[in-house]
Design an enzyme around this catalytic site. Sequence first.
Site, short mmCIF file in Angstrom:
data_model
loop_
_atom_site.label_atom_id
_atom_site.label_comp_id
_atom_site.label_asym_id
_atom_site.label_seq_id
_atom_site.Cartn_x
_atom_site.Cartn_y
_atom_site.Cartn_z
N ARG A 143 -0.01 5.63 4.47
CA ARG A 143 -0.39 6.43 3.31
C ARG A 143 0.48 7.68 3.22
NH1 ARG A 143 -2.48 2.85 1.38
NH2 ARG A 143 -4.56 2.63 0.49
N GLU B 79 2.04 9.44 -6.20
CA GLU B 79 2.89 8.28 -6.57
C GLU B 79 2.89 8.12 -8.08
OE1 GLU B 79 1.18 5.09 -4.26
OE2 GLU B 79 1.90 5.92 -2.38
N HIS C 202 5.08 1.67 -3.04
CA HIS C 202 3.77 1.20 -2.54
C HIS C 202 3.63 -0.32 -2.79
CE1 HIS C 202 -0.54 2.74 -1.57
NE2 HIS C 202 -0.39 1.50 -1.16
N1 LIG Z 1 1.36 0.36 1.92
C1 LIG Z 1 0.39 -0.46 1.59
O1 LIG Z 1 0.45 -1.17 0.57
C2 LIG Z 1 -0.82 -0.57 2.45
C3 LIG Z 1 -1.20 0.45 3.27
N2 LIG Z 1 -2.31 0.31 4.07
C4 LIG Z 1 -2.70 1.44 4.92
O2 LIG Z 1 -2.66 1.02 6.29
C5 LIG Z 1 -3.80 1.53 6.96
C6 LIG Z 1 -4.14 0.65 8.15
O3 LIG Z 1 -4.57 -0.62 7.69
P1 LIG Z 1 -5.24 -1.69 8.70
O4 LIG Z 1 -4.41 -1.85 9.90
O5 LIG Z 1 -5.57 -2.88 7.89
O6 LIG Z 1 -6.57 -0.91 9.08
P2 LIG Z 1 -7.41 -1.02 10.42
O7 LIG Z 1 -8.68 -0.31 10.14
O8 LIG Z 1 -7.44 -2.41 10.90
O9 LIG Z 1 -6.54 -0.16 11.47
C7 LIG Z 1 -6.45 1.22 11.46
C8 LIG Z 1 -6.41 1.70 12.89
O10 LIG Z 1 -6.17 3.10 12.90
C9 LIG Z 1 -6.98 3.66 13.93
N3 LIG Z 1 -7.16 5.08 13.69
C10 LIG Z 1 -7.98 5.69 12.80
N4 LIG Z 1 -7.82 7.03 12.86
C11 LIG Z 1 -6.89 7.26 13.82
C12 LIG Z 1 -6.31 8.43 14.36
N5 LIG Z 1 -6.69 9.65 13.92
N6 LIG Z 1 -5.38 8.30 15.33
C13 LIG Z 1 -5.03 7.06 15.77
N7 LIG Z 1 -5.57 5.93 15.32
C14 LIG Z 1 -6.48 6.02 14.35
C15 LIG Z 1 -8.26 2.85 13.90
O11 LIG Z 1 -9.00 2.96 15.10
C16 LIG Z 1 -7.74 1.45 13.64
O12 LIG Z 1 -7.51 0.75 14.83
C17 LIG Z 1 -4.89 1.57 5.86
O13 LIG Z 1 -5.88 2.53 6.13
C18 LIG Z 1 -4.12 1.89 4.61
O14 LIG Z 1 -4.13 3.27 4.36
C19 LIG Z 1 -3.03 -0.85 4.08
C20 LIG Z 1 -2.67 -1.90 3.29
C21 LIG Z 1 -1.58 -1.82 2.35
O1 LIG Z 2 -4.75 -2.05 0.90
C1 LIG Z 2 -4.38 -0.89 0.71
O2 LIG Z 2 -4.82 0.06 1.36
C2 LIG Z 2 -3.35 -0.61 -0.30
O3 LIG Z 2 -2.58 0.28 -0.14
C3 LIG Z 2 -3.34 -1.45 -1.49
O4 LIG Z 2 -3.12 -2.77 -1.18
C4 LIG Z 2 -2.34 -1.01 -2.53
O5 LIG Z 2 -2.99 -1.07 -3.73
P1 LIG Z 2 -2.33 -1.60 -5.07
O6 LIG Z 2 -1.18 -0.68 -5.40
O7 LIG Z 2 -1.91 -3.01 -4.79
O8 LIG Z 2 -3.46 -1.51 -6.03
#
Ligand SMILES: NC(=O)C1=CN([C@@H]2O[C@H](COP(=O)(O)OP(=O)(O)OC[C@H]3O[C@@H](n4cnc5c(N)ncnc54)[C@H](O)[C@@H]3O)[C@@H](O)[C@H]2O)C=CC1
Ligand SMILES: O=C(O)C(=O)[C@H](O)COP(=O)(O)O
Length: 312
Positions: free
Chosen positions: A236, A265, A287
């Site tokens: 993020r 963004e 993104h």
């Molecule tokens: N660029 C994109 O399109 C996308 C971005 N994301 C971002 O990626 C992040 C992670 O996604 P997932 O791996 O699926 O989530 P997840 O919940 O499986 O993993 C997140 C991990 O971060 C850890 N965590 C939380 N706070 C922390 C801290 N202060 N220090 C260290 N570790 C910490 C948690 O314990 C967890 O293991 C999401 O929250 C989202 O913001 C997710 C999907 C798409």
């Molecule tokens: O899963 C997340 O967290 C994401 O960042 C989204 O997948 C991104 O959202 P969209 O831009 O696909 O609406």
Amino acid sequence: MGKILITPRGYAKYGEEYKKQLEAAGYEVDWNDTGKPVPREVFVEKAKEAEGIIVGVDSCNRELLLQCKNLKSIVKFGIGVDNIDLPTCEEMGIKVGRCVGTNSNAVAELTVGMMFACARDLVSNAMDVKNHEWVKPTGFELYGKKVGIIGFGNIGKHVARMANGIGMQVYCYDAFPVKQEVLDEYHATFTTVEDILKNCDFISLHVPLTEETKDMISTEEFKMMKKTAVLVNAARGGIVNEHAIYEALKNGEVKAVASDVWTTEPPKDEDWIQELLAMKNFILTAHIASRSQEAEINTVKRSTEVMLDNLM
Ligand SMILES: NC(=O)C1=CN([C@@H]2O[C@H](COP(=O)(O)OP(=O)(O)OC[C@H]3O[C@@H](n4cnc5c(N)ncnc54)[C@H](O)[C@@H]3O)[C@@H](O)[C@H]2O)C=CC1
Ligand SMILES: O=C(O)C(=O)[C@H](O)COP(=O)(O)O
């Protein structure tokens, strides 16, 4: 008849069958099939009527939620819920759901792609060639290098699996302990953020944006990194302080930074941001990490299931 509002464009691309499931459950479905983001004022007007909202990055802040008297459930079309005011949802009894794991592989592939792109100057070299400059930068290989994964959740683990395949040494940190059998499965060593910053060749962020993670990487952290380090942020905007990226690259403190996300963004039209975007060792994508067909199809299916569960 209850209304369900669906704003992500990915849903309309692949969701015909799942929209019918929501209709069969007795809901009137209003989805965004324009191929464009929903204008804020339209989103607010429609959200005020809805019992359920499937939402991408539209802000569901307190001001909006207080106007949504019928709202029972918000489902994030993805995973990061930093655009949803969770305490207000709790106060109002609105259930919040996510699509756990549906886009993890897509995000991990983009992350690793960014590592390769930074290590071999792929984006800048392709741009040079398009500009009729036949130049040959010498990069370095990922094989044998140390990757530090901060946030060892679903995406972090997929990155580790891919890094294993490439022959990288995997280090990780998470706010919660990771079981030894999980570390063994990913051939990963659990360590501190400081150790990752000081010793890893590639640093990859996979934490949610929270009060604790905001500006997790800023001026001081860049100064701790190796001059040859590559930082990738597909998590993020705001987890890495963006002005600190500009300073670090300008001062040659790291080799490269790649980011799929930004605090605002698209980025604002400010001089220092334009200067940063023009730097050869900075990559910003729009993104798109979760935007693979596979992830979008998984997310359409899962967001529908979660919405139906929440509304039953
Ligand atoms: N660029 C994109 O399109 C996308 C971005 N994301 C971002 O990626 C992040 C992670 O996604 P997932 O791996 O699926 O989530 P997840 O919940 O499986 O993993 C997140 C991990 O971060 C850890 N965590 C939380 N706070 C922390 C801290 N202060 N220090 C260290 N570790 C910490 C948690 O314990 C967890 O293991 C999401 O929250 C989202 O913001 C997710 C999907 C798409
Ligand atoms: O899963 C997340 O967290 C994401 O960042 C989204 O997948 C991104 O959202 P969209 O831009 O696909 O609406």
